[in-house]
Motif scaffolding. Structure first.
Motif, PDB file in Angstrom:
ATOM      1  N   GLY A 157       2.808   7.156  -2.336  1.00  0.00           N
ATOM      2  CA  GLY A 157       2.262   5.912  -2.859  1.00  0.00           C
ATOM      3  C   GLY A 157       0.769   6.048  -3.008  1.00  0.00           C
ATOM      4  O   GLY A 157       0.133   6.840  -2.295  1.00  0.00           O
ATOM      5  N   VAL A 158       0.187   5.312  -3.951  1.00  0.00           N
ATOM      6  CA  VAL A 158      -1.252   5.332  -4.198  1.00  0.00           C
ATOM      7  C   VAL A 158      -1.826   3.975  -3.827  1.00  0.00           C
ATOM      8  O   VAL A 158      -1.364   2.940  -4.304  1.00  0.00           O
ATOM      9  CB  VAL A 158      -1.551   5.648  -5.677  1.00  0.00           C
ATOM     10  CG1 VAL A 158      -3.041   5.475  -5.978  1.00  0.00           C
ATOM     11  CG2 VAL A 158      -1.095   7.052  -6.034  1.00  0.00           C
ATOM     12  N   PHE A 159      -2.847   3.976  -2.951  1.00  0.00           N
ATOM     13  CA  PHE A 159      -3.542   2.755  -2.553  1.00  0.00           C
ATOM     14  C   PHE A 159      -4.973   2.875  -3.057  1.00  0.00           C
ATOM     15  O   PHE A 159      -5.814   3.516  -2.420  1.00  0.00           O
ATOM     16  CB  PHE A 159      -3.485   2.582  -1.036  1.00  0.00           C
ATOM     17  CG  PHE A 159      -2.150   2.110  -0.530  1.00  0.00           C
ATOM     18  CD1 PHE A 159      -1.997   0.816  -0.052  1.00  0.00           C
ATOM     19  CD2 PHE A 159      -1.050   2.947  -0.558  1.00  0.00           C
ATOM     20  CE1 PHE A 159      -0.759   0.370   0.406  1.00  0.00           C
ATOM     21  CE2 PHE A 159       0.187   2.512  -0.101  1.00  0.00           C
ATOM     22  CZ  PHE A 159       0.335   1.211   0.382  1.00  0.00           C
ATOM     23  N   THR A 160      -5.234   2.276  -4.204  1.00  0.00           N
ATOM     24  CA  THR A 160      -6.507   2.450  -4.881  1.00  0.00           C
ATOM     25  C   THR A 160      -7.430   1.268  -4.643  1.00  0.00           C
ATOM     26  O   THR A 160      -6.978   0.151  -4.380  1.00  0.00           O
ATOM     27  CB  THR A 160      -6.285   2.668  -6.394  1.00  0.00           C
ATOM     28  OG1 THR A 160      -7.483   3.155  -6.990  1.00  0.00           O
ATOM     29  CG2 THR A 160      -5.844   1.390  -7.096  1.00  0.00           C
ATOM     30  N   PHE A 198      -1.403   7.868  -0.096  1.00  0.00           N
ATOM     31  CA  PHE A 198      -2.639   8.449  -0.623  1.00  0.00           C
ATOM     32  C   PHE A 198      -3.649   7.335  -0.921  1.00  0.00           C
ATOM     33  O   PHE A 198      -3.357   6.402  -1.667  1.00  0.00           O
ATOM     34  CB  PHE A 198      -2.279   9.232  -1.888  1.00  0.00           C
ATOM     35  CG  PHE A 198      -3.420   9.755  -2.713  1.00  0.00           C
ATOM     36  CD1 PHE A 198      -4.623  10.131  -2.159  1.00  0.00           C
ATOM     37  CD2 PHE A 198      -3.254   9.919  -4.094  1.00  0.00           C
ATOM     38  CE1 PHE A 198      -5.655  10.634  -2.935  1.00  0.00           C
ATOM     39  CE2 PHE A 198      -4.270  10.432  -4.875  1.00  0.00           C
ATOM     40  CZ  PHE A 198      -5.472  10.783  -4.302  1.00  0.00           C
ATOM     41  N   PHE A 199      -4.842   7.463  -0.328  1.00  0.00           N
ATOM     42  CA  PHE A 199      -5.925   6.512  -0.545  1.00  0.00           C
ATOM     43  C   PHE A 199      -7.062   7.227  -1.274  1.00  0.00           C
ATOM     44  O   PHE A 199      -7.934   7.832  -0.637  1.00  0.00           O
ATOM     45  CB  PHE A 199      -6.401   5.942   0.796  1.00  0.00           C
ATOM     46  CG  PHE A 199      -5.462   4.924   1.378  1.00  0.00           C
ATOM     47  CD1 PHE A 199      -5.816   3.588   1.461  1.00  0.00           C
ATOM     48  CD2 PHE A 199      -4.202   5.302   1.824  1.00  0.00           C
ATOM     49  CE1 PHE A 199      -4.943   2.653   1.978  1.00  0.00           C
ATOM     50  CE2 PHE A 199      -3.320   4.375   2.340  1.00  0.00           C
ATOM     51  CZ  PHE A 199      -3.693   3.043   2.422  1.00  0.00           C
ATOM     52  N   SER A 239      -2.979   8.186   4.948  1.00  0.00           N
ATOM     53  CA  SER A 239      -3.638   9.470   5.205  1.00  0.00           C
ATOM     54  C   SER A 239      -4.893   9.597   4.356  1.00  0.00           C
ATOM     55  O   SER A 239      -4.816   9.884   3.160  1.00  0.00           O
ATOM     56  CB  SER A 239      -2.691  10.635   4.902  1.00  0.00           C
ATOM     57  OG  SER A 239      -3.361  11.873   5.083  1.00  0.00           O
ATOM     58  N   ALA A 240      -6.044   9.389   4.982  1.00  0.00           N
ATOM     59  CA  ALA A 240      -7.303   9.631   4.281  1.00  0.00           C
ATOM     60  C   ALA A 240      -7.493  11.119   4.010  1.00  0.00           C
ATOM     61  O   ALA A 240      -8.054  11.519   2.988  1.00  0.00           O
ATOM     62  CB  ALA A 240      -8.477   9.090   5.096  1.00  0.00           C
ATOM     63  N   ALA A 241      -7.015  11.964   4.929  1.00  0.00           N
ATOM     64  CA  ALA A 241      -7.170  13.409   4.763  1.00  0.00           C
ATOM     65  C   ALA A 241      -6.446  13.922   3.527  1.00  0.00           C
ATOM     66  O   ALA A 241      -6.859  14.925   2.926  1.00  0.00           O
ATOM     67  CB  ALA A 241      -6.665  14.136   6.008  1.00  0.00           C
ATOM     68  N   PHE A 242      -5.371  13.241   3.132  1.00  0.00           N
ATOM     69  CA  PHE A 242      -4.632  13.677   1.943  1.00  0.00           C
ATOM     70  C   PHE A 242      -5.535  13.733   0.713  1.00  0.00           C
ATOM     71  O   PHE A 242      -5.309  14.542  -0.188  1.00  0.00           O
ATOM     72  CB  PHE A 242      -3.457  12.735   1.683  1.00  0.00           C
ATOM     73  CG  PHE A 242      -2.587  13.133   0.521  1.00  0.00           C
ATOM     74  CD1 PHE A 242      -1.512  13.986   0.705  1.00  0.00           C
ATOM     75  CD2 PHE A 242      -2.848  12.675  -0.758  1.00  0.00           C
ATOM     76  CE1 PHE A 242      -0.716  14.367  -0.369  1.00  0.00           C
ATOM     77  CE2 PHE A 242      -2.074  13.048  -1.836  1.00  0.00           C
ATOM     78  CZ  PHE A 242      -0.988  13.905  -1.635  1.00  0.00           C
ATOM     79  N   ALA A 243      -6.563  12.895   0.677  1.00  0.00           N
ATOM     80  CA  ALA A 243      -7.444  12.849  -0.496  1.00  0.00           C
ATOM     81  C   ALA A 243      -8.168  14.164  -0.732  1.00  0.00           C
ATOM     82  O   ALA A 243      -8.534  14.484  -1.872  1.00  0.00           O
ATOM     83  CB  ALA A 243      -8.464  11.712  -0.342  1.00  0.00           C
ATOM     84  N   PHE A 244      -8.392  14.951   0.339  1.00  0.00           N
ATOM     85  CA  PHE A 244      -9.134  16.201   0.142  1.00  0.00           C
ATOM     86  C   PHE A 244      -8.424  17.439   0.673  1.00  0.00           C
ATOM     87  O   PHE A 244      -8.791  18.560   0.305  1.00  0.00           O
ATOM     88  CB  PHE A 244     -10.552  16.099   0.730  1.00  0.00           C
ATOM     89  CG  PHE A 244     -10.622  15.893   2.220  1.00  0.00           C
ATOM     90  CD1 PHE A 244     -10.871  16.955   3.076  1.00  0.00           C
ATOM     91  CD2 PHE A 244     -10.471  14.631   2.761  1.00  0.00           C
ATOM     92  CE1 PHE A 244     -10.962  16.770   4.449  1.00  0.00           C
ATOM     93  CE2 PHE A 244     -10.563  14.428   4.137  1.00  0.00           C
ATOM     94  CZ  PHE A 244     -10.801  15.502   4.985  1.00  0.00           C
ATOM     95  N   VAL A 245      -7.421  17.273   1.516  1.00  0.00           N
ATOM     96  CA  VAL A 245      -6.626  18.416   1.964  1.00  0.00           C
ATOM     97  C   VAL A 245      -5.138  18.040   1.939  1.00  0.00           C
ATOM     98  O   VAL A 245      -4.499  17.932   2.989  1.00  0.00           O
ATOM     99  CB  VAL A 245      -7.030  18.933   3.368  1.00  0.00           C
ATOM    100  CG1 VAL A 245      -8.217  19.862   3.305  1.00  0.00           C
ATOM    101  CG2 VAL A 245      -7.271  17.777   4.323  1.00  0.00           C
ATOM    102  N   PRO A 246      -4.571  17.804   0.764  1.00  0.00           N
ATOM    103  CA  PRO A 246      -3.158  17.424   0.710  1.00  0.00           C
ATOM    104  C   PRO A 246      -2.245  18.469   1.348  1.00  0.00           C
ATOM    105  O   PRO A 246      -1.203  18.118   1.908  1.00  0.00           O
ATOM    106  CB  PRO A 246      -2.883  17.272  -0.791  1.00  0.00           C
ATOM    107  CG  PRO A 246      -3.977  18.034  -1.473  1.00  0.00           C
ATOM    108  CD  PRO A 246      -5.161  17.904  -0.588  1.00  0.00           C
ATOM    109  N   GLU A 247      -2.655  19.748   1.290  1.00  0.00           N
ATOM    110  CA  GLU A 247      -1.840  20.804   1.893  1.00  0.00           C
ATOM    111  C   GLU A 247      -1.677  20.566   3.399  1.00  0.00           C
ATOM    112  O   GLU A 247      -0.588  20.712   3.966  1.00  0.00           O
ATOM    113  CB  GLU A 247      -2.474  22.177   1.671  1.00  0.00           C
ATOM    114  CG  GLU A 247      -2.803  22.501   0.214  1.00  0.00           C
ATOM    115  CD  GLU A 247      -4.243  22.160  -0.165  1.00  0.00           C
ATOM    116  OE1 GLU A 247      -4.802  22.854  -1.041  1.00  0.00           O
ATOM    117  OE2 GLU A 247      -4.811  21.202   0.408  1.00  0.00           O
TER     118      GLU A 247
END
Length: 301
Positions: A39-42, A8-9, A208-216
């Motif tokens: 994992g979180v990549f902030t 997750f970014f 996954s950049a998409a996870f930031a707004f569509v985790p589903e």
């Protein structure tokens, strides 16, 4: 420290005054981790590392660590000029990050030996595990990648070039040079589109950049590709990821600003992007909304 699942970014929220907004950031990160991020990549590329000063950066990393609460590893971005990269590496360590994603140095093109020295000096400054981002002007040869892998603090290599011949040679050389565990992952923008190709090289992990707004959608795709559901994976690639990439390619910087617009469309006020990036036009935001709806429909969310 082992990374697994969808990485997750998060974006970096800015308030009406243009300053870092910690409250929505904490909510954003908490929602992502609760949804199932591995994992979180902030404060990385999607988090507009390029637009953060040291104070901004420290606030972003500290808030992300607080929100994650030890549930998954937190990696913080680093990069730019050597002095700034060392400063943020130290700030990440003080703020409780578990590691660094080291992005390219500022502007200059350097020989492989110089890049290795850059990595070593930043790693020494922070004292944290480091994943090296292979992209832009940070281009490593198989021999220099093997030299990275011999550094105890360097634990991984994120490929953002998509040169599969080079990557295969890097993987084989690193495996031959060291018997330690070393992580490779796909770091191309909208990585899901190239996941099947990377998996052919044995590289299963991806950002996954998409996870930031569509985790589903991101989680459904990950489950499909790892579980062998080729039909669902193809439907998502065709019905969601392909149109997203086509929209992304209409404007430089949309790999970041579209993600931030997507987070806003899903109900979290994270503000706009900082210059030199530009927010998407209303027409493109409307198109993004349709793409999100199509993806959610495919996964039944």
């Amino acid at each position: 420290m082992r990374l697994d699942g969808v990485l997750f970014f998060p974006v970096t929220p800015f308030g009406p005054d243009g300053e870092v907004a910690e409250r929505p950031l904490i909510q954003h990160v908490d929602q992502g981790v609760s949804a199932g991020a591995g994992g979180v990549f902030t404060a990385c590329g999607t988090g507009e590392f390029n637009a953060l000063d040291l104070d901004d950066y420290t606030r972003v990393v500290a808030a992300s660590v607080t929100a994650t609460a030890g549930r998954v590893p937190v990696f913080a971005g680093a990069g730019g000029s050597l002095s700034f990269a060392r400063a943020v590496a130290r700030a990440a360590a003080r703020s409780g990050a578990d590691g660094l994603l080291l992005m390219p140095p500022y502007l200059v093109t350097a020989p492989p030996d110089g890049l290795v020295r850059y990595v070593r000096e930043v790693a020494d400054a922070g004292g944290l595990p480091v994943i090296v981002y292979h992209r832009g002007n940070a281009r490593f040869t198989p021999a220099s990648a093997a030299e990275l892998a011999r550094m105890p603090d360097v634990i991984g290599f994120k490929d953002g070039l998509g040169d599969f011949d080079l990557l295969q040679r890097i993987i084989l050389t690193v495996r031959q040079a060291t018997g330690r565990e070393f992580t490779f992952f796909n770091g191309l923008p909208t990585a899901e589109l190239t996941v099947p190709a990377f998996r052919g090289l044995g590289v299963d992990l991806y950002s996954s950049a998409a996870f930031a707004f569509v985790p589903e959608v991101a989680l459904a795709f990950h489950k499909a590709v790892t579980g062998g559901d080729e039909v669902l994976a193809r439907r998502l690639l065709t019905g969601f990821y392909l149109p997203l990439v086509q929209l992304r390619d209409l404007m430089p910087g949309y790999a970041v600003s579209l993600v931030k617009a997507g987070v806003r469309l899903r109900g979290l006020d994270v503000g706009g992007v900082r210059p030199p990036l530009m927010d998407p036009s209303p027409e493109h935001v409307a198109e993004l909304e349709k793409i999100i709806a199509a993806g959610l429909e495919i996964v039944g969310a």
